[in-house]
Write an enzyme that holds these catalytic residues in place. Structure first.
Site, short mmCIF file in Angstrom:
data_model
loop_
_atom_site.label_atom_id
_atom_site.label_comp_id
_atom_site.label_asym_id
_atom_site.label_seq_id
_atom_site.Cartn_x
_atom_site.Cartn_y
_atom_site.Cartn_z
N VAL A 1 1.59 -6.65 2.45
CA VAL A 1 2.98 -6.96 2.74
C VAL A 1 3.12 -8.01 3.83
CG1 VAL A 1 3.36 -5.20 4.52
CG2 VAL A 1 5.25 -5.87 3.03
N ALA B 1 -3.92 -1.18 7.52
CA ALA B 1 -2.99 -0.98 6.41
C ALA B 1 -2.60 -2.32 5.84
CB ALA B 1 -1.74 -0.23 6.88
N ASP B 2 -2.44 -2.34 4.52
CA ASP B 2 -1.90 -3.52 3.85
C ASP B 2 -0.42 -3.36 3.55
OD1 ASP B 2 -4.20 -5.57 2.79
OD2 ASP B 2 -4.96 -3.57 3.18
N ARG B 3 0.04 -2.11 3.49
CA ARG B 3 1.47 -1.85 3.36
C ARG B 3 1.76 -0.40 3.73
NH1 ARG B 3 5.59 -4.28 -0.99
NH2 ARG B 3 3.92 -5.81 -1.05
#
Length: 387
Positions: free
Chosen positions: A103, A258-260
């Site tokens: 994100v 975290a990526d999203r």
């Protein structure tokens, strides 16, 4: 302590990235001259890590507009605000398409789109709008290191106090991490690996444990290199050894990036994170997510709406590394090779790049604005205090 660098820039808008596919055996910087080259570098994972790919996209976009302003004659798309807008919006969409789960990349392109529209609405001419976009792109990159250090401190102090609250000293803390979340995944210092670095710098760390993180081995290739560079005591484990580690060694926390992050706290991160979270819950080990505010996506209610990138099946069948015993090429570098570890005609390969850890398995979510914990009895997070 000085960490590694994923992106370096010069005054003449030259952008170079370290080819992370060649690490840890060869350090080779690749010049990124075009939007297309940036897209390819992100998609092929020559550069990876949600903050780092957002920085590269923003810097490349800024450099593209800088060259346009310096060109003579000026390109046609700088003739009016409308032509500029029509030209650059597809470029931002193209950059976002390189890795849709992360994100931060979407947040960067949306932020640039918002700057574009605000400047158009303010009645500015095309060249001034371009200058506004250049400045915003550089800001997106420049903000990363400071916020990483802040969230690392916030998360590190929370963990120390959490351990102390259970009648322990808060010293010699052993922390497991997944994938790579250090300087190579960001513009510097790192997120979850930044937390580990902070504990080391303050004398509170025992050892850093990390998973190999197959199939791309970001842990064994990249996290290992960063920890070695920083002289942080560390132990590598295979992904399948997490349960055994928890059974036989004292681990005080798991810290991941975290990526999203969805509104309720469900978190998408590198494949294998969910496995570690389930095992951490079984062993009553705090599970901490460390990520910038830009990773929190309040527009999606929960993890079921997070798009999960499916990587090409062949990537799960291949391993890249240095030849053993070592053999040097004509440049004095270790010879590397890509080898197939499966039958060549294997079918039915499942290769998602990410999994989603439900909020009820997460103990704390850390951003540069603070630490969010779930209220007792609640299965989801209220992230309003940390976004």
């Amino acid at each position: 302590m000085t960490g590694l660098t994923s992106i370096r820039t010069s005054r003449n808008s030259k952008i170079e990235i370290v080819d992370q596919l060649l690490l840890p055996h060869t350090t080779e910087f690749i010049e990124i001259d075009t939007i297309e080259q940036a897209h390819d570098a992100i998609k092929s994972m020559k550069i990876r890590g949600a903050p780092a790919i957002a920085s590269l996209a923003a810097l490349t976009f800024s450099a593209y507009l800088t060259r346009a302003l310096q060109a003579s004659p000026a390109p046609a798309f700088l003739s009016s605000p409308d032509t500029l807008k029509a030209h650059v919006l597809p470029l931002l969409d193209f950059l976002y398409s390189a890795r849709p789960t992360a994100v931060n990349l979407g947040a960067a392109t949306r932020r640039l789109t918002k700057t574009l529209q605000a400047s158009v609405d303010a009645g500015k001419d095309a060249k001034t709008i371009a200058q506004d976009l250049i400045a915003e792109g550089k800001n997106i990159d420049g903000e990363d290191v400071g916020r990483n250090k802040e969230m690392a401190k916030q998360g590190g102090e929370w963990l120390i106090n959490h351990v102390k609250s259970h009648d322990k000293t808060g010293e010699d803390l052993n922390v497991l991490t997944v994938c790579n979340t250090g300087s190579l995944a960001t513009s510097g210092y790192g997120t979850a690996l930044g937390l580990i670095t902070y504990l080391h710098e303050t004398g509170k760390l025992g050892k850093a444990y990390f998973t190999q993180s197959a199939p791309y081995h970001q842990g064994s290739r990249l996290t290992s290199l960063e920890l070695q560079t920083l002289k942080i005591p560390n132990v590598m484990i295979c992904d399948t050894m997490v349960g055994s580690l928890f059974q036989n060694h004292k681990i005080h926390a798991v810290a991941v990036g975290a990526d999203r992050i969805a509104k309720n706290g469900d978190t998408a991160n590198k494949i294998g994170t969910y496995n570690a979270a389930v095992l951490a819950a079984r062993h009553n080990i705090p599970f901490i997510v460390v990520a910038p505010v830009s990773t929190v996506d309040l527009d999606i209610a929960d993890g079921t709406s997070i798009p999960i990138e499916q990587r090409p099946p062949i990537e799960a069948c291949l391993v890249r590394g240095a030849l053993h015993p070592p053999s040097l090429n004509v440049h004095g570098e270790k010879e590397q090779a890509v080898v197939m570890i499966t039958p060549s005609d294997l079918e039915g390969i499942y290769n998602p790049s990410f999994d989603v850890t439900p909020a009820d398995l997460i103990t704390a979510i850390v951003t540069e604005k603070g630490v969010a914990v779930r209220e007792e009895g609640e299965l989801v997070f209220d992230l309003s205090s940390v976004v």
